[in-house]
Design a protein around this motif. Structure first.
Motif, short mmCIF file in Angstrom:
data_model
loop_
_atom_site.label_atom_id
_atom_site.label_comp_id
_atom_site.label_asym_id
_atom_site.label_seq_id
_atom_site.Cartn_x
_atom_site.Cartn_y
_atom_site.Cartn_z
N THR A 205 40.29 90.27 -56.50
CA THR A 205 39.30 90.07 -57.08
C THR A 205 39.24 88.64 -58.00
N ASN A 206 40.51 88.26 -58.30
CA ASN A 206 40.80 86.94 -59.04
C ASN A 206 40.41 85.73 -58.35
N ASP A 207 40.68 85.78 -56.84
CA ASP A 207 40.27 84.92 -56.00
C ASP A 207 38.91 84.22 -56.07
N TYR A 208 37.93 85.54 -56.51
CA TYR A 208 36.64 84.99 -56.66
C TYR A 208 36.00 84.94 -57.86
N VAL A 209 36.69 85.47 -58.76
CA VAL A 209 36.23 85.13 -60.33
C VAL A 209 36.76 84.20 -61.20
N MET A 210 38.28 84.03 -60.85
CA MET A 210 39.11 82.94 -61.52
C MET A 210 38.32 81.76 -61.85
N ASP A 211 37.74 81.16 -60.85
CA ASP A 211 36.84 79.78 -61.33
C ASP A 211 35.95 80.01 -62.36
N ASN A 212 35.04 80.87 -62.55
CA ASN A 212 34.38 81.28 -63.53
C ASN A 212 34.95 81.32 -64.75
N ALA A 213 36.01 82.16 -64.32
CA ALA A 213 36.75 82.65 -65.76
C ALA A 213 37.51 81.41 -66.58
#
Length: 283
Positions: A205-213
């Protein structure tokens, strides 16, 4: 992208490339300990569908053959960012946790109305954690597997899967990481996927939410000049391997094993497990 089993539609293994939905993933192709694999274009995990573009919806209903959406969010979250109505697709409200348990509802305490700026709600909640967001997350994951309400609605989720037609079922919460992460871990466990594979899917999941985080944390740091607060926000918007391990540990402490937990708390007996495998696995 490949043809599916009947040759009439397309499917993805892993992340489905969509314009407005960064964390939508097909579980198809994941292998079990029994040497089988999940049927493509049948089981899809996702974040909220509110930002889905017309092209995204067309891809989900066309190439992915979406038939059922299961919304894990609370009624407040659902009203703030409602799912789009999609012709021919059933949308089922299945709240895994209530507002009090979730803790981040972005509601105005005095007026009882949603805040216009969700970032304000995030900041207020992060500030209340005293620099220890991990304590909140540990409690959240414990509630996700031990709370009676959560268990009842995860059980209902499995019933929805068993009752669905041969089109894809998509389940989502807000970011597609906590409630969806645990629900997916329970499903993969019931399908006899090994623990390491389940954990890899969870932290992916971090691959896809990290940028926004990171972008949100940077915004908080810029506005507040509070580095610790910004890091707290980042923690709340991402996942860690420790979270799902904590959930597994809670299940094992309560019931002796994940298999026993699925049987005793979620109602996945041998018959239901066999039905799940017949419906969603291929050799």
């Amino acid at each position: 992208m490949e043809e599916n089993l009947n040759g009439t539609a397309k499917h993805y293994t892993g992340r489905i490339p969509l314009e407005g939905l960064p964390n939508t993933r097909d579980l198809g192709g994941i292998r079990t300990m029994e040497g089988k694999q999940i049927v493509p274009a049948r089981l899809i995990r996702s974040g909220a569908l509110y930002e889905a573009t017309p092209a995204d919806i067309a891809r989900l209903t066309g190439e992915c053959r979406l038939g059922t959406v299961v919304d894990f969010r609370t009624s407040v979250e659902r009203s703030q960012k409602p799912d789009p109505e999609i012709d021919g697709v059933i949308n089922i409200f299945n709240p895994i946790l209530n507002e009090e348990t979730v803790g981040i509802t972005f509601e105005d305490e005095e007026e009882g109305k949603p805040k216009q700026d969700a970032i304000i709600g995030m900041l207020e909640h992060a500030s209340s954690l005293g620099g220890n967001p991990e304590l909140y997350v540990d409690k959240l994951y414990e509630n996700l597997v031990m709370d009676e309400h959560a268990a009842a609605y995860y059980s209902r989720f499995f019933d929805i899967l068993l009752e669905a037609d041969d089109r894809a079922v998509l389940w989502h919460c807000t970011a597609g990481k906590d409630r969806v992460g645990v629900g997916t871990a329970l499903l993969l466990s019931a399908l006899s996927v090994d623990r390491d594979t389940i954990i890899r899917d969870f932290i992916r999941t971090n691959d896809y939410v990290m940028d926004n985080a990171v972008k949100t944390a940077d915004m908080v740091r810029e506005k507040t000049k509070d580095v610790r607060l910004a890091e707290c926000v980042k923690v709340l918007l991402t996942v860690s391997e420790d979270y799902i391990r904590h959930a597994f540990s809670a299940m094992e402490t309560a019931c002796g094993s994940v298999e026993a937990y699925l049987n005793e708390r979620i109602g996945i007996n041998e018959r239901k497990q066999a039905e799940l495998k017949r419906k969603f696995l291929i050799s």
